[in-house]
Design a protein around this motif. Sequence first.
Motif, mmCIF file in Angstrom:
data_model
loop_
_atom_site.group_PDB
_atom_site.id
_atom_site.type_symbol
_atom_site.label_atom_id
_atom_site.label_comp_id
_atom_site.label_asym_id
_atom_site.label_seq_id
_atom_site.Cartn_x
_atom_site.Cartn_y
_atom_site.Cartn_z
ATOM 1 N N PRO A 256 53.774 24.173 -34.414
ATOM 2 C CA PRO A 256 53.524 25.211 -33.407
ATOM 3 C C PRO A 256 53.739 26.637 -33.906
ATOM 4 O O PRO A 256 53.610 27.593 -33.145
ATOM 5 N N THR A 257 54.068 26.803 -35.190
ATOM 6 C CA THR A 257 54.327 28.141 -35.733
ATOM 7 C C THR A 257 53.124 29.052 -35.509
ATOM 8 O O THR A 257 51.976 28.659 -35.731
ATOM 9 N N LYS B 250 40.269 20.682 -45.084
ATOM 10 C CA LYS B 250 39.331 21.738 -45.484
ATOM 11 C C LYS B 250 39.839 23.115 -45.066
ATOM 12 O O LYS B 250 39.675 24.096 -45.811
ATOM 13 N N TYR B 251 40.444 23.200 -43.867
ATOM 14 C CA TYR B 251 41.068 24.470 -43.475
ATOM 15 C C TYR B 251 42.204 24.823 -44.432
ATOM 16 O O TYR B 251 42.345 25.976 -44.861
ATOM 17 N N LYS B 252 43.016 23.834 -44.753
ATOM 18 C CA LYS B 252 44.124 24.063 -45.693
ATOM 19 C C LYS B 252 43.596 24.559 -47.029
ATOM 20 O O LYS B 252 44.143 25.514 -47.612
ATOM 21 N N GLU B 253 42.532 23.945 -47.517
ATOM 22 C CA GLU B 253 41.939 24.343 -48.791
ATOM 23 C C GLU B 253 41.453 25.781 -48.745
ATOM 24 O O GLU B 253 41.702 26.567 -49.670
ATOM 25 N N MET B 254 40.748 26.154 -47.662
ATOM 26 C CA MET B 254 40.200 27.504 -47.548
ATOM 27 C C MET B 254 41.317 28.543 -47.513
ATOM 28 O O MET B 254 41.245 29.587 -48.193
ATOM 29 N N GLY C 241 46.725 22.650 -40.614
ATOM 30 C CA GLY C 241 46.169 22.799 -41.953
ATOM 31 C C GLY C 241 46.168 24.253 -42.404
ATOM 32 O O GLY C 241 46.457 24.544 -43.572
ATOM 33 N N PHE C 242 45.829 25.170 -41.499
ATOM 34 C CA PHE C 242 45.876 26.608 -41.806
ATOM 35 C C PHE C 242 47.283 26.976 -42.257
ATOM 36 O O PHE C 242 47.466 27.639 -43.294
ATOM 37 N N LEU C 243 48.269 26.556 -41.486
ATOM 38 C CA LEU C 243 49.657 26.874 -41.821
ATOM 39 C C LEU C 243 50.066 26.284 -43.160
ATOM 40 O O LEU C 243 50.729 26.939 -43.974
ATOM 41 N N GLU C 244 49.659 25.044 -43.404
ATOM 42 C CA GLU C 244 50.010 24.392 -44.676
ATOM 43 C C GLU C 244 49.357 25.083 -45.868
ATOM 44 O O GLU C 244 49.901 25.080 -46.977
ATOM 45 N N GLY C 245 48.199 25.688 -45.642
ATOM 46 C CA GLY C 245 47.530 26.419 -46.719
ATOM 47 C C GLY C 245 48.291 27.654 -47.168
ATOM 48 O O GLY C 245 48.021 28.192 -48.243
#
Length: 463
Positions: A130-131, A397-401, A457-461
């Motif tokens: 939730p960050t 894919k979001y994480k990758e980007m 995934g965004f956060l993990e990226g």
Amino acid sequence: MKSKFLLMLISVVFFLNACSKDDNDAAEILETPVANAPKDVNDNGFKAKWNYVSHSKSYLLDVSTSEDFTTILPNYNSKEVTDLNEVVTGLTGGTQYYYRVRAKTEAQISDYSNVISVVTTGSNGIPEDPTFLKIKVNKLANPFFVGMAIKASQLTNGTPYDVILRNEFSSISAEYEMKMDQISTASGVYNWTVADKIVAYGNTNNINVHGHALVWHNAVPQWLKDFSGTDAEFAAEVKKYITDVVTHYAGKVKSWDVVNEAVDDNGGAMRNTIFLQRMGPNYVKDCFQWARNAAIAAGDTSLLLFYNDYATSTNIAKQDKVFAILEDLKTAKVIDGVGFQMHNTYLSPTKAQIETDLNRAVAKGLKIHVSELDIQVNQFNDISNFTNERRLAQKAKYKEMVKIYNALPAANKYALTIWGMKDNESWIPYSTELNHPGNDWPLLYDSNFAVKSSHTGFLEGLD
């Protein structure tokens, strides 16, 4: 003489035996097995399958939670199997796994097979992170703006849109309402109401406002399409519009896409727009120069000017033409950055293609805006609901980007903007323009404003 003949005969026999042995050894070199799609996928496991390899006595099976097999499950680390399948158990529901096999004899082990992806059914029960996006980004050594495309109707105080925007995002782009056909009603006549609301919202809430876009062939007002004056007079109208808009928002809009999508998809030529037809091949540079002059005249010396386009990572002819334009603009000292739209899918572009594209901009010293990011998971219209497999593929894919973007040099980072908030309000589902006949789930929030795995995934990226 007999002794010599006997010796020669023995030598021939030995040679033939040696050749025969070599041939047998060569014939028994193990081929690499081919792994097949899994069967009987359930919440806790699946059946891994592969093809028979001649001369193999057994097979070594690896099962992992990572595609590069850096983390292999303890019970499936080169597990020896004598059959052509193995029931893998003890897994977690709603989770992505990968498997591969090698063939084995007493003396040989083959190369690894192809890698097979499988997602267990059910739910893994792990809540999404939730960050808030901008909170994590702002803690980076080299932060950047996290943007979202918005509509003015979403900006009412206290609505879910408003709460999410202020909590999560540090930049906004108008999805459509700051384009020429929305603002210009006649020569020198403007309707500022909606665009002013968007800019005021950003300024009031300390959110960066990116202007999108001054010149775009799909947003030409009817009066300008019908303009009957000379080409020089047509260019003067475009100059007046750019000058007036940049002046009106001087100090309030921090960056503009000056020209949007000027390059054709086929062959790397200029797109045959009304601007090219009436203003000539230098129209892009002219528009940038007018925007720069207007900003300087208004005292806005920090305004950033961007060129914006799509599909340059996979279309190399288009990429080359875009970068030729950027080089021209850079030489003229009228451009600050480039927007890569990144309307991607869960399969394409590849990491290498994206990195090559963005690194060309880094080499030119330009700021980079991933300006319209969304990731389709149903481009072939082959699913009717958002499956676990596509959910996790989209997350990856979001994480990758984000990981690619975050790795850019600090001087080249500007913003990473998601093109919309909720899946059900994205431009992608049922889009005739995209030839997308079915539904899709391309964004970070579902139809109920709940964060998705893509948000995690965004956060993990950023890690």
